[in-house]
Design a protein around this motif. Structure first.
Motif, PDB file in Angstrom:
ATOM      1  N   ALA A  39     -30.882  75.919 110.587  1.00 23.26           N
ATOM      2  CA  ALA A  39     -31.518  74.929 109.715  1.00 23.26           C
ATOM      3  C   ALA A  39     -31.150  75.165 108.260  1.00 23.26           C
ATOM      4  N   VAL A  40     -31.100  76.420 107.867  1.00 20.60           N
ATOM      5  CA  VAL A  40     -30.716  76.740 106.484  1.00 20.60           C
ATOM      6  C   VAL A  40     -29.306  76.246 106.204  1.00 20.60           C
ATOM      7  N   THR A  41     -28.400  76.434 107.156  1.00 21.56           N
ATOM      8  CA  THR A  41     -27.014  75.973 106.977  1.00 21.56           C
ATOM      9  C   THR A  41     -26.956  74.457 106.830  1.00 21.56           C
ATOM     10  N   VAL A  42     -27.658  73.743 107.709  1.00 23.32           N
ATOM     11  CA  VAL A  42     -27.653  72.270 107.649  1.00 23.32           C
ATOM     12  C   VAL A  42     -28.316  71.786 106.358  1.00 23.32           C
ATOM     13  N   ARG A  43     -29.443  72.385 106.002  1.00 28.79           N
ATOM     14  CA  ARG A  43     -30.130  71.997 104.763  1.00 28.79           C
ATOM     15  C   ARG A  43     -29.234  72.195 103.545  1.00 28.79           C
ATOM     16  N   ASP A  44     -28.585  73.340 103.461  1.00 24.05           N
ATOM     17  CA  ASP A  44     -27.761  73.634 102.289  1.00 24.05           C
ATOM     18  C   ASP A  44     -26.526  72.738 102.219  1.00 24.05           C
ATOM     19  N   ARG A  45     -25.954  72.414 103.373  1.00 24.88           N
ATOM     20  CA  ARG A  45     -24.809  71.503 103.373  1.00 24.88           C
ATOM     21  C   ARG A  45     -25.242  70.107 102.907  1.00 24.88           C
ATOM     22  N   PHE A  46     -26.403  69.670 103.372  1.00 25.36           N
ATOM     23  CA  PHE A  46     -26.937  68.381 102.934  1.00 25.36           C
ATOM     24  C   PHE A  46     -27.211  68.405 101.433  1.00 25.36           C
ATOM     25  N   ALA A  47     -27.860  69.453 100.949  1.00 17.65           N
ATOM     26  CA  ALA A  47     -28.171  69.567  99.526  1.00 17.65           C
ATOM     27  C   ALA A  47     -26.906  69.605  98.682  1.00 17.65           C
ATOM     28  N   ASP A  48     -25.858  70.258  99.190  1.00 19.68           N
ATOM     29  CA  ASP A  48     -24.577  70.286  98.466  1.00 19.68           C
ATOM     30  C   ASP A  48     -24.018  68.871  98.309  1.00 19.68           C
ATOM     31  N   GLY A  49     -24.135  68.067  99.367  1.00 22.64           N
ATOM     32  CA  GLY A  49     -23.643  66.700  99.295  1.00 22.64           C
ATOM     33  C   GLY A  49     -24.416  65.869  98.285  1.00 22.64           C
ATOM     34  N   VAL A  50     -25.750  65.993  98.299  1.00 18.46           N
ATOM     35  CA  VAL A  50     -26.566  65.254  97.327  1.00 18.46           C
ATOM     36  C   VAL A  50     -26.262  65.736  95.914  1.00 18.46           C
ATOM     37  N   ALA A  51     -26.092  67.030  95.752  1.00 19.72           N
ATOM     38  CA  ALA A  51     -25.761  67.572  94.433  1.00 19.72           C
ATOM     39  C   ALA A  51     -24.423  67.043  93.943  1.00 19.72           C
ATOM     40  N   ALA A  52     -23.466  66.861  94.840  1.00 18.87           N
ATOM     41  CA  ALA A  52     -22.176  66.284  94.453  1.00 18.87           C
ATOM     42  C   ALA A  52     -22.368  64.858  93.931  1.00 18.87           C
ATOM     43  N   ALA A  53     -23.263  64.100  94.563  1.00 15.66           N
ATOM     44  CA  ALA A  53     -23.562  62.746  94.086  1.00 15.66           C
ATOM     45  C   ALA A  53     -24.218  62.791  92.711  1.00 15.66           C
ATOM     46  N   VAL A  54     -25.127  63.736  92.522  1.00 14.07           N
ATOM     47  CA  VAL A  54     -25.787  63.881  91.219  1.00 14.07           C
ATOM     48  C   VAL A  54     -24.769  64.229  90.143  1.00 14.07           C
ATOM     49  N   ARG A  55     -23.847  65.141  90.455  1.00 12.64           N
ATOM     50  CA  ARG A  55     -22.805  65.510  89.501  1.00 12.64           C
ATOM     51  C   ARG A  55     -21.955  64.315  89.121  1.00 12.64           C
ATOM     52  N   ALA A  56     -21.531  63.544  90.119  1.00 10.09           N
ATOM     53  CA  ALA A  56     -20.677  62.384  89.852  1.00 10.09           C
ATOM     54  C   ALA A  56     -21.389  61.378  88.960  1.00 10.09           C
ATOM     55  N   LEU A  57     -22.652  61.109  89.252  1.00  7.18           N
ATOM     56  CA  LEU A  57     -23.409  60.149  88.457  1.00  7.18           C
ATOM     57  C   LEU A  57     -23.651  60.670  87.050  1.00  7.18           C
ATOM     58  N   ALA A  58     -23.974  61.956  86.940  1.00 12.69           N
ATOM     59  CA  ALA A  58     -24.229  62.535  85.618  1.00 12.69           C
ATOM     60  C   ALA A  58     -22.977  62.525  84.752  1.00 12.69           C
ATOM     61  N   LEU A  59     -21.832  62.808  85.360  1.00 11.91           N
ATOM     62  CA  LEU A  59     -20.587  62.796  84.587  1.00 11.91           C
ATOM     63  C   LEU A  59     -20.162  61.379  84.224  1.00 11.91           C
ATOM     64  N   ALA A  60     -20.579  60.397  85.035  1.00  6.34           N
ATOM     65  CA  ALA A  60     -20.207  59.010  84.747  1.00  6.34           C
ATOM     66  C   ALA A  60     -21.086  58.388  83.663  1.00  6.34           C
ATOM     67  N   VAL A  61     -22.400  58.605  83.727  1.00  2.58           N
ATOM     68  CA  VAL A  61     -23.299  57.903  82.800  1.00  2.58           C
ATOM     69  C   VAL A  61     -24.245  58.820  82.035  1.00  2.58           C
ATOM     70  N   ASP A  62     -24.304  60.110  82.378  1.00  4.13           N
ATOM     71  CA  ASP A  62     -25.096  61.103  81.637  1.00  4.13           C
ATOM     72  C   ASP A  62     -26.536  60.647  81.410  1.00  4.13           C
ATOM     73  N   PRO A  63     -27.306  60.408  82.474  1.00  5.12           N
ATOM     74  CA  PRO A  63     -28.675  59.918  82.305  1.00  5.12           C
ATOM     75  C   PRO A  63     -29.639  61.012  81.859  1.00  5.12           C
ATOM     76  N   GLU A  64     -30.716  60.588  81.266  1.00  6.09           N
ATOM     77  CA  GLU A  64     -31.757  61.536  80.882  1.00  6.09           C
ATOM     78  C   GLU A  64     -32.418  62.146  82.113  1.00  6.09           C
ATOM     79  N   ARG A  65     -32.562  61.350  83.179  1.00  2.00           N
ATOM     80  CA  ARG A  65     -33.269  61.812  84.366  1.00  2.00           C
ATOM     81  C   ARG A  65     -32.587  61.293  85.616  1.00  2.00           C
ATOM     82  N   VAL A  66     -32.639  62.091  86.676  1.00  5.88           N
ATOM     83  CA  VAL A  66     -32.149  61.685  87.986  1.00  5.88           C
ATOM     84  C   VAL A  66     -33.336  61.746  88.940  1.00  5.88           C
TER      85      VAL A  66
END
Length: 306
Positions: free
Chosen positions: A218-245
């Motif tokens: 479960a830890v492996t699956v959770r962390d892989r999922f979180a890594d994917g969401v974090a990649a989306a957050v990084r992409a959005l932050a680098l594109a528009v640099d929002p105050e909050r996500v």
């Protein structure tokens, strides 16, 4: 003494493939009534289901007065024409369907449509009270809404925020969009459910509970999922640099453990980059797990003027 004037309520409908969540709010934004009902697919079914929810909300109000109805719905929405198409899960997969006109006639009020993620973004803005944010929806798919400098950003073709269709693995499986290895194949509610199937209950809740209990798989699956969401957050932050996500959608019902997992993934991913670390992405994260942001946002939709 004359009776006090009561401002009509505004109704918001969050129409999904299985249920419709409706609320009525007053001028101060307070929720006056709330209703849920199953969605009947197909053109007539969607209109009838939505009209039934509106009628129930009207009955629950003291004066029964409704000033407007806002609808958040999946698919490609033409906000000016009041039409929706490619809402496949609702059985509206043909030509542009005039939902605003048909529902307005049935419900007796002006109806304005908006894409469901954009509607939820408006709701997140209202709840968070910041004028510069990204709303990242972890539902069946992965999509983002952009509320930048006090305005909703839909994009030239209405495709702003479709971060789930960023290809991240050229050798990955084919996505429903036709590309290969898209991000939502890793970081979405459907991806999580496929990686951690459960016989009963919510897959996200089951996964995070098992990971908290120390199950290595479960830890492996959770962390892989979180890594994917974090990649989306990084992409959005680098594109528009929002105050909050702001993280929402079905997976967000997990609450704080979800935020902690994504924040930890962001820290891991930025350790080797002083530039990324300086952006403090983890500190910008919020999770909305209780507030009905999609229905609230739908109620706040401003009727389109020609």
């Amino acid at each position: 003494m004359s009776p006090a004037l009561v401002s009509p309520a505004r109704v918001g409908l969050d129409i999904g493939g299985t249920k419709i969540h409706g609320i009525a709010i007053g001028p101060d934004g307070a929720v006056l009534a709330e209703e849920r009902a199953a969605t009947t697919p197909g053109a007539e079914g969607v209109v009838k289901s939505a009209a039934t929810v509106v009628a129930s909300l009207r009955d629950a109000l003291d004066d029964g007065e409704i000033s407007s109805i806002g609808v958040g719905i999946p698919g490609i929405v033409d906000t000016r024409a009041g039409t929706v198409k490619h809402a496949v899960n609702l059985g509206l997969d043909g030509d542009a369907f005039p939902l605003a006109e048909l529902l307005g006639a049935r419900a007796g009020a002006v109806v304005t449509l908006e894409n469901d993620t954009n509607a939820a973004t408006l709701g997140a803005h209202a709840v968070e009270d910041v004028d510069d944010l990204v709303y990242l929806s972890l539902g069946t798919g992965l999509a983002a809404g952009l509320y930048l400098n006090g305005a909703l950003r839909r994009g030239f073709h209405g495709a702003a925020g479709e971060v789930g269709h960023l290809p991240v693995d050229p050798e990955g499986p084919v996505c429903g969009c036709g590309q290969r290895g898209c991000l939502e194949l890793v970081a979405s509610g459907a991806a999580l459910a496929a990686a951690w199937p459960t016989a009963a209950g919510h897959p996200a809740a089951a996964l995070f509970a098992a990971a908290t209990a120390g199950d290595p798989a479960a830890v492996t699956v959770r962390d892989r999922f979180a890594d994917g969401v974090a990649a989306a957050v990084r992409a959005l932050a680098l594109a528009v640099d929002p105050e909050r996500v702001v993280i929402g959608g079905g997976v967000a019902t997990v609450g704080e453990p979800l935020r902690e997992a994504i924040a930890a993934a962001l820290v891991r991913q930025t350790e080797a980059s002083p530039f990324l670390a300086s952006l403090e992405l983890a500190s910008r994260l919020r999770v909305v797990s209780a507030a009905p942001v999609a229905a609230i946002g739908a109620a706040l939709i401003t009727p389109t003027k020609d």
